[in-house]
Design an enzyme around this catalytic site. Structure first.
Site, PDB file in Angstrom:
ATOM      1  N   LYS A  73      -1.207  -8.021  -2.720  1.00  0.00           N
ATOM      2  CA  LYS A  73      -2.486  -7.330  -2.661  1.00  0.00           C
ATOM      3  C   LYS A  73      -2.332  -5.763  -2.841  1.00  0.00           C
ATOM      4  O   LYS A  73      -1.480  -5.396  -1.962  1.00  0.00           O
ATOM      5  CB  LYS A  73      -3.020  -7.556  -1.141  1.00  0.00           C
ATOM      6  CG  LYS A  73      -4.166  -6.953  -0.929  1.00  0.00           C
ATOM      7  CD  LYS A  73      -4.698  -6.880   0.617  1.00  0.00           C
ATOM      8  CE  LYS A  73      -5.898  -5.883   0.913  1.00  0.00           C
ATOM      9  NZ  LYS A  73      -6.272  -5.862   2.253  1.00  0.00           N
TER      10      LYS A  73
ATOM     11  N   TYR B 230       0.691  -1.263  -0.076  1.00  0.00           N
ATOM     12  CA  TYR B 230       0.091   0.067   0.128  1.00  0.00           C
ATOM     13  C   TYR B 230       0.757   1.331  -0.092  1.00  0.00           C
ATOM     14  O   TYR B 230       1.449   1.703   0.865  1.00  0.00           O
ATOM     15  CB  TYR B 230      -0.811  -0.176   1.206  1.00  0.00           C
ATOM     16  CG  TYR B 230      -2.083  -0.810   1.172  1.00  0.00           C
ATOM     17  CD1 TYR B 230      -2.323  -1.688  -0.101  1.00  0.00           C
ATOM     18  CD2 TYR B 230      -3.014  -1.074   2.229  1.00  0.00           C
ATOM     19  CE1 TYR B 230      -3.515  -2.570   0.065  1.00  0.00           C
ATOM     20  CE2 TYR B 230      -4.147  -1.788   2.199  1.00  0.00           C
ATOM     21  CZ  TYR B 230      -4.536  -2.666   0.922  1.00  0.00           C
ATOM     22  OH  TYR B 230      -5.329  -3.513   0.870  1.00  0.00           O
TER      23      TYR B 230
END
Length: 329
Positions: free
Chosen positions: A225, A192
Protein backbone atom coordinates in the site's frame (compact mmCIF):
# COMPACT_ATOMS: atom_id res chain seq x y z
CA UNK A 1 4.64 -6.08 -17.96
CA UNK A 2 2.25 -4.12 -20.15
CA UNK A 3 -1.02 -3.39 -18.30
CA UNK A 4 -2.55 -1.85 -21.43
CA UNK A 5 -2.47 -5.19 -23.27
CA UNK A 6 -3.83 -7.30 -20.39
CA UNK A 7 -7.03 -9.09 -21.36
CA UNK A 8 -10.11 -8.54 -19.25
CA UNK A 9 -10.18 -11.20 -16.52
CA UNK A 10 -12.82 -13.89 -16.53
CA UNK A 11 -14.97 -13.76 -13.43
CA UNK A 12 -14.72 -16.49 -10.84
CA UNK A 13 -17.31 -19.17 -11.38
CA UNK A 14 -19.24 -21.68 -9.26
CA UNK A 15 -18.28 -25.32 -9.53
CA UNK A 16 -20.71 -28.22 -9.84
CA UNK A 17 -21.23 -28.29 -6.08
CA UNK A 18 -21.99 -24.55 -5.94
CA UNK A 19 -18.71 -23.44 -4.37
CA UNK A 20 -16.84 -20.44 -5.75
CA UNK A 21 -13.77 -21.21 -7.89
CA UNK A 22 -10.92 -18.83 -8.54
CA UNK A 23 -10.75 -17.00 -11.85
CA UNK A 24 -7.81 -17.34 -14.22
CA UNK A 25 -6.64 -13.90 -13.10
CA UNK A 26 -6.67 -14.88 -9.42
CA UNK A 27 -4.78 -18.09 -10.23
CA UNK A 28 -2.21 -16.04 -12.12
CA UNK A 29 -1.73 -13.69 -9.17
CA UNK A 30 -1.40 -16.59 -6.72
CA UNK A 31 1.30 -18.09 -8.94
CA UNK A 32 3.50 -15.07 -8.14
CA UNK A 33 3.69 -16.27 -4.52
CA UNK A 34 5.07 -19.73 -5.21
CA UNK A 35 7.19 -19.82 -2.04
CA UNK A 36 4.15 -19.39 0.22
CA UNK A 37 2.27 -22.22 1.86
CA UNK A 38 -1.31 -23.17 0.90
CA UNK A 39 -2.73 -21.35 3.93
CA UNK A 40 -1.20 -18.03 2.97
CA UNK A 41 -2.20 -18.42 -0.68
CA UNK A 42 -5.73 -19.29 0.42
CA UNK A 43 -5.89 -16.08 2.43
CA UNK A 44 -4.61 -14.00 -0.49
CA UNK A 45 -7.37 -15.68 -2.49
CA UNK A 46 -9.89 -14.72 0.21
CA UNK A 47 -9.02 -11.07 -0.37
CA UNK A 48 -9.23 -11.40 -4.14
CA UNK A 49 -12.40 -13.51 -4.23
CA UNK A 50 -14.58 -11.42 -1.92
CA UNK A 51 -16.98 -8.59 -2.64
CA UNK A 52 -18.13 -7.01 -5.88
CA UNK A 53 -14.65 -7.27 -7.42
CA UNK A 54 -14.30 -10.99 -6.67
CA UNK A 55 -12.24 -12.73 -9.32
CA UNK A 56 -11.15 -9.59 -11.18
CA UNK A 57 -7.74 -9.26 -9.53
CA UNK A 58 -8.73 -5.81 -8.26
CA UNK A 59 -9.21 -4.70 -4.66
CA UNK A 60 -11.08 -1.98 -2.78
CA UNK A 61 -10.33 -2.13 0.94
CA UNK A 62 -11.75 -0.02 3.77
CA UNK A 63 -9.03 0.93 6.31
CA UNK A 64 -9.98 2.53 9.63
CA UNK A 65 -6.85 3.09 11.71
CA UNK A 66 -7.31 6.87 11.76
CA UNK A 67 -8.82 6.98 15.26
CA UNK A 68 -5.46 5.82 16.59
CA UNK A 69 -3.34 7.65 14.03
CA UNK A 70 -5.09 11.06 14.01
CA UNK A 71 -7.44 11.08 17.01
CA UNK A 72 -11.19 10.42 17.35
CA UNK A 73 -12.58 13.90 16.70
CA UNK A 74 -10.46 14.49 13.59
CA UNK A 75 -11.44 11.09 12.30
CA UNK A 76 -15.09 10.60 13.26
CA UNK A 77 -16.72 13.95 14.16
CA UNK A 78 -17.58 14.71 10.49
CA UNK A 79 -19.82 11.60 10.64
CA UNK A 80 -20.62 10.74 14.29
CA UNK A 81 -21.94 7.30 13.33
CA UNK A 82 -18.31 6.38 12.62
CA UNK A 83 -17.42 6.50 16.32
CA UNK A 84 -19.16 3.09 16.50
CA UNK A 85 -16.81 0.32 15.26
CA UNK A 86 -19.77 -1.61 13.86
CA UNK A 87 -20.44 1.19 11.35
CA UNK A 88 -17.23 0.33 9.50
CA UNK A 89 -17.94 -3.39 9.31
CA UNK A 90 -21.38 -2.60 7.91
CA UNK A 91 -20.00 -0.06 5.43
CA UNK A 92 -17.36 -2.42 4.07
CA UNK A 93 -19.84 -5.30 3.76
CA UNK A 94 -22.67 -3.30 2.19
CA UNK A 95 -20.34 -1.53 -0.25
CA UNK A 96 -18.95 -4.82 -1.53
CA UNK A 97 -15.37 -4.18 -0.44
CA UNK A 98 -12.77 -6.96 -0.60
CA UNK A 99 -11.64 -6.50 3.00
CA UNK A 100 -11.72 -4.32 6.12
CA UNK A 101 -8.50 -3.28 7.92
CA UNK A 102 -8.31 -1.84 11.45
CA UNK A 103 -6.33 -1.97 14.71
CA UNK A 104 -6.97 -4.58 17.37
CA UNK A 105 -9.67 -2.74 19.35
CA UNK A 106 -11.89 -1.91 16.39
CA UNK A 107 -11.68 -5.47 15.08
CA UNK A 108 -12.42 -6.98 18.50
CA UNK A 109 -15.53 -4.78 18.71
CA UNK A 110 -17.12 -6.43 15.67
CA UNK A 111 -15.25 -9.57 14.62
CA UNK A 112 -17.68 -11.90 16.38
CA UNK A 113 -20.88 -10.14 15.28
CA UNK A 114 -19.74 -10.01 11.64
CA UNK A 115 -17.76 -13.26 11.61
CA UNK A 116 -17.26 -14.62 8.10
CA UNK A 117 -18.97 -11.68 6.37
CA UNK A 118 -15.80 -9.95 5.16
CA UNK A 119 -12.06 -10.72 5.23
CA UNK A 120 -10.26 -8.83 8.01
CA UNK A 121 -6.77 -7.33 8.15
CA UNK A 122 -5.32 -6.66 11.60
CA UNK A 123 -3.27 -3.46 11.59
CA UNK A 124 -0.46 -4.64 13.85
CA UNK A 125 1.34 -1.33 14.46
CA UNK A 126 0.15 2.22 14.96
CA UNK A 127 1.45 5.73 15.58
CA UNK A 128 -0.27 8.59 17.41
CA UNK A 129 0.13 12.36 16.98
CA UNK A 130 0.31 13.29 20.66
CA UNK A 131 4.07 13.21 20.19
CA UNK A 132 4.42 13.65 16.45
CA UNK A 133 8.13 13.41 15.75
CA UNK A 134 9.88 14.17 12.48
CA UNK A 135 11.20 10.62 12.33
CA UNK A 136 8.21 8.43 13.21
CA UNK A 137 8.35 4.97 14.73
CA UNK A 138 5.05 3.14 15.19
CA UNK A 139 4.37 0.96 18.22
CA UNK A 140 3.60 -2.71 17.71
CA UNK A 141 -0.03 -2.98 18.85
CA UNK A 142 -1.17 -6.34 17.49
CA UNK A 143 0.16 -9.83 16.89
CA UNK A 144 -0.19 -12.82 14.63
CA UNK A 145 -1.85 -14.65 17.53
CA UNK A 146 -4.52 -11.95 17.77
CA UNK A 147 -5.04 -11.99 14.00
CA UNK A 148 -5.62 -15.75 14.08
CA UNK A 149 -7.95 -15.45 17.08
CA UNK A 150 -10.07 -12.89 15.22
CA UNK A 151 -10.18 -14.93 12.01
CA UNK A 152 -8.18 -12.45 9.95
CA UNK A 153 -6.95 -13.14 6.45
CA UNK A 154 -3.91 -10.90 6.82
CA UNK A 155 -1.70 -8.85 9.08
CA UNK A 156 -0.99 -5.21 8.24
CA UNK A 157 2.11 -3.21 9.15
CA UNK A 158 3.27 0.35 8.44
CA UNK A 159 6.85 1.28 7.60
CA UNK A 160 8.23 4.79 7.10
CA UNK A 161 11.09 4.69 4.57
CA UNK A 162 13.10 7.87 5.13
CA UNK A 163 12.66 7.85 8.90
CA UNK A 164 15.76 7.62 11.07
CA UNK A 165 14.07 4.57 12.58
CA UNK A 166 13.37 2.84 9.26
CA UNK A 167 15.83 -0.02 9.77
CA UNK A 168 14.15 -0.93 13.06
CA UNK A 169 10.77 -1.04 11.30
CA UNK A 170 12.19 -3.22 8.52
CA UNK A 171 13.44 -5.65 11.16
CA UNK A 172 10.03 -5.63 12.86
CA UNK A 173 8.32 -6.43 9.55
CA UNK A 174 10.70 -9.30 8.93
CA UNK A 175 9.83 -10.87 12.27
CA UNK A 176 6.06 -10.47 12.09
CA UNK A 177 5.88 -11.38 8.37
CA UNK A 178 7.83 -14.58 8.96
CA UNK A 179 5.45 -15.57 11.77
CA UNK A 180 2.38 -14.58 9.74
CA UNK A 181 3.43 -16.66 6.74
CA UNK A 182 4.31 -19.61 8.95
CA UNK A 183 0.73 -19.47 10.26
CA UNK A 184 -0.88 -19.07 6.85
CA UNK A 185 -1.66 -15.34 6.93
CA UNK A 186 -1.09 -12.83 4.15
CA UNK A 187 1.07 -9.75 4.77
CA UNK A 188 0.02 -6.21 3.83
CA UNK A 189 2.60 -3.41 4.20
CA UNK A 190 1.71 0.27 4.33
CA UNK A 191 4.91 1.85 2.91
CA UNK A 192 4.72 5.59 3.59
CA UNK A 193 7.90 7.62 3.04
CA UNK A 194 8.36 10.12 5.84
CA UNK A 195 11.23 11.47 7.90
CA UNK A 196 13.63 14.32 8.51
CA UNK A 197 15.72 13.42 5.46
CA UNK A 198 12.76 13.96 3.10
CA UNK A 199 11.08 17.19 2.08
CA UNK A 200 7.29 17.38 2.31
CA UNK A 201 7.11 17.14 -1.48
CA UNK A 202 9.51 14.21 -1.30
CA UNK A 203 7.02 12.12 0.66
CA UNK A 204 4.99 11.60 -2.53
CA UNK A 205 7.77 12.07 -5.13
CA UNK A 206 7.69 9.49 -7.89
CA UNK A 207 11.21 8.22 -7.22
CA UNK A 208 10.54 7.93 -3.49
CA UNK A 209 7.15 6.20 -3.83
CA UNK A 210 8.57 3.71 -6.35
CA UNK A 211 11.45 3.06 -3.94
CA UNK A 212 9.04 2.62 -1.00
CA UNK A 213 7.04 0.09 -2.97
CA UNK A 214 10.20 -1.82 -3.90
CA UNK A 215 11.26 -1.89 -0.24
CA UNK A 216 7.90 -3.33 0.83
CA UNK A 217 8.15 -5.99 -1.86
CA UNK A 218 11.70 -6.86 -0.81
CA UNK A 219 10.51 -7.21 2.79
CA UNK A 220 8.17 -9.98 1.65
CA UNK A 221 4.81 -8.20 1.54
CA UNK A 222 2.08 -9.80 -0.53
CA UNK A 223 0.10 -6.57 -0.79
CA UNK A 224 1.83 -3.19 -0.93
CA UNK A 225 0.00 0.00 0.00
CA UNK A 226 1.52 3.30 -1.13
CA UNK A 227 0.41 6.86 -1.76
CA UNK A 228 -0.26 8.16 -5.24
CA UNK A 229 2.94 9.76 -6.57
CA UNK A 230 3.45 13.23 -7.97
CA UNK A 231 5.90 14.03 -10.79
CA UNK A 232 8.36 15.55 -8.30
CA UNK A 233 11.75 13.80 -8.13
CA UNK A 234 13.41 14.08 -4.73
CA UNK A 235 16.83 12.48 -5.24
CA UNK A 236 19.38 14.07 -7.56
CA UNK A 237 20.90 10.72 -8.50
CA UNK A 238 17.47 9.37 -9.32
CA UNK A 239 16.62 12.45 -11.39
CA UNK A 240 19.59 11.81 -13.67
CA UNK A 241 18.40 8.26 -14.31
CA UNK A 242 14.79 9.28 -14.91
CA UNK A 243 15.97 11.86 -17.44
CA UNK A 244 18.58 9.66 -19.11
CA UNK A 245 16.21 6.71 -19.47
CA UNK A 246 13.25 8.95 -20.35
CA UNK A 247 11.00 7.20 -17.83
CA UNK A 248 7.46 8.47 -18.54
CA UNK A 249 5.99 10.13 -15.45
CA UNK A 250 3.98 12.98 -16.98
CA UNK A 251 0.53 11.63 -16.14
CA UNK A 252 -0.79 9.97 -13.01
CA UNK A 253 -1.46 6.75 -14.95
CA UNK A 254 2.16 6.71 -16.12
CA UNK A 255 3.39 7.20 -12.57
CA UNK A 256 1.15 4.41 -11.31
CA UNK A 257 2.54 2.17 -14.05
CA UNK A 258 6.10 2.97 -12.95
CA UNK A 259 5.32 2.17 -9.31
CA UNK A 260 3.75 -1.15 -10.34
CA UNK A 261 6.78 -1.89 -12.53
CA UNK A 262 9.02 -1.08 -9.56
CA UNK A 263 7.18 -3.74 -7.56
CA UNK A 264 8.71 -6.80 -9.21
CA UNK A 265 7.44 -5.81 -12.66
CA UNK A 266 3.82 -6.05 -11.56
CA UNK A 267 4.20 -9.40 -9.80
CA UNK A 268 3.13 -7.97 -6.45
CA UNK A 269 -0.29 -6.54 -5.59
CA UNK A 270 0.05 -2.75 -5.34
CA UNK A 271 -2.86 -0.67 -4.05
CA UNK A 272 -3.01 3.08 -3.56
CA UNK A 273 -4.34 5.12 -0.64
CA UNK A 274 -7.07 7.70 -0.95
CA UNK A 275 -5.34 10.17 1.37
CA UNK A 276 -6.96 13.07 3.20
CA UNK A 277 -10.66 13.88 2.76
CA UNK A 278 -11.35 15.53 -0.59
CA UNK A 279 -14.28 17.83 -1.31
CA UNK A 280 -14.54 16.82 -4.95
CA UNK A 281 -15.63 13.24 -5.61
CA UNK A 282 -14.68 13.53 -9.27
CA UNK A 283 -11.05 13.93 -8.19
CA UNK A 284 -11.27 10.60 -6.35
CA UNK A 285 -12.91 8.91 -9.32
CA UNK A 286 -10.25 10.29 -11.67
CA UNK A 287 -7.58 8.88 -9.37
CA UNK A 288 -9.25 5.46 -9.53
CA UNK A 289 -9.31 5.70 -13.33
CA UNK A 290 -5.60 6.52 -13.37
CA UNK A 291 -4.85 3.58 -11.05
CA UNK A 292 -6.85 1.29 -13.34
CA UNK A 293 -5.26 2.65 -16.52
CA UNK A 294 -1.77 2.40 -15.01
CA UNK A 295 -2.18 -1.26 -14.10
CA UNK A 296 -2.66 -0.70 -10.37
CA UNK A 297 -4.59 -3.28 -8.39
CA UNK A 298 -7.02 -0.96 -6.63
CA UNK A 299 -7.63 1.47 -3.81
CA UNK A 300 -7.70 1.55 -0.04
CA UNK A 301 -10.17 4.30 0.84
CA UNK A 302 -10.66 5.42 4.45
CA UNK A 303 -11.46 9.02 5.39
CA UNK A 304 -12.97 9.79 2.00
CA UNK A 305 -15.61 7.15 2.64
CA UNK A 306 -16.34 6.86 6.36
CA UNK A 307 -16.31 10.62 7.01
CA UNK A 308 -19.69 10.92 5.27
CA UNK A 309 -23.15 9.54 5.92
CA UNK A 310 -23.54 5.90 4.97
CA UNK A 311 -25.67 6.42 1.82
CA UNK A 312 -23.08 8.88 0.46
CA UNK A 313 -20.21 6.61 1.48
CA UNK A 314 -21.83 3.62 -0.21
CA UNK A 315 -22.39 5.61 -3.38
CA UNK A 316 -18.73 6.68 -3.54
CA UNK A 317 -17.32 3.22 -2.83
CA UNK A 318 -19.65 1.59 -5.35
CA UNK A 319 -18.69 4.15 -7.99
CA UNK A 320 -14.99 3.41 -7.40
CA UNK A 321 -15.65 -0.32 -7.51
CA UNK A 322 -17.55 0.14 -10.79
CA UNK A 323 -14.48 1.78 -12.34
CA UNK A 324 -12.29 -1.18 -11.41
CA UNK A 325 -14.86 -3.77 -12.46
CA UNK A 326 -15.32 -2.22 -15.88
CA UNK A 327 -18.96 -1.37 -15.24
CA UNK A 328 -18.13 2.35 -15.46
CA UNK A 329 -15.62 4.28 -17.46
Amino acid sequence: MNPETTLAPKASRPSADGTHRASERVREILSWYSSDNPGTKANIARLLNHGTLAGTGKLVILPVDQGFEHGPARSFAPNPAAYDPRFHFELAIEAGCNAYAAPLGFLEAGASEFAGEIPLILKANNHDVLHDEKDPLSAVTGSVHEALRLGCAAIGFTIYPGSAHSTRMYEQVQVIAEEAKRNGLAVVVWSYPRGSSLSKAGETAIDVIAYASQIAAQLGAHVLKVKLPTDHIEQDEARRVYEKCAIPIGTLAERVRHVVQSSFDGRRIVIFSGGAKKDNDEELLNEARAIRDGGGFGSIIGRNSFQRKKPEALKLLRNIIAIYSGAAR
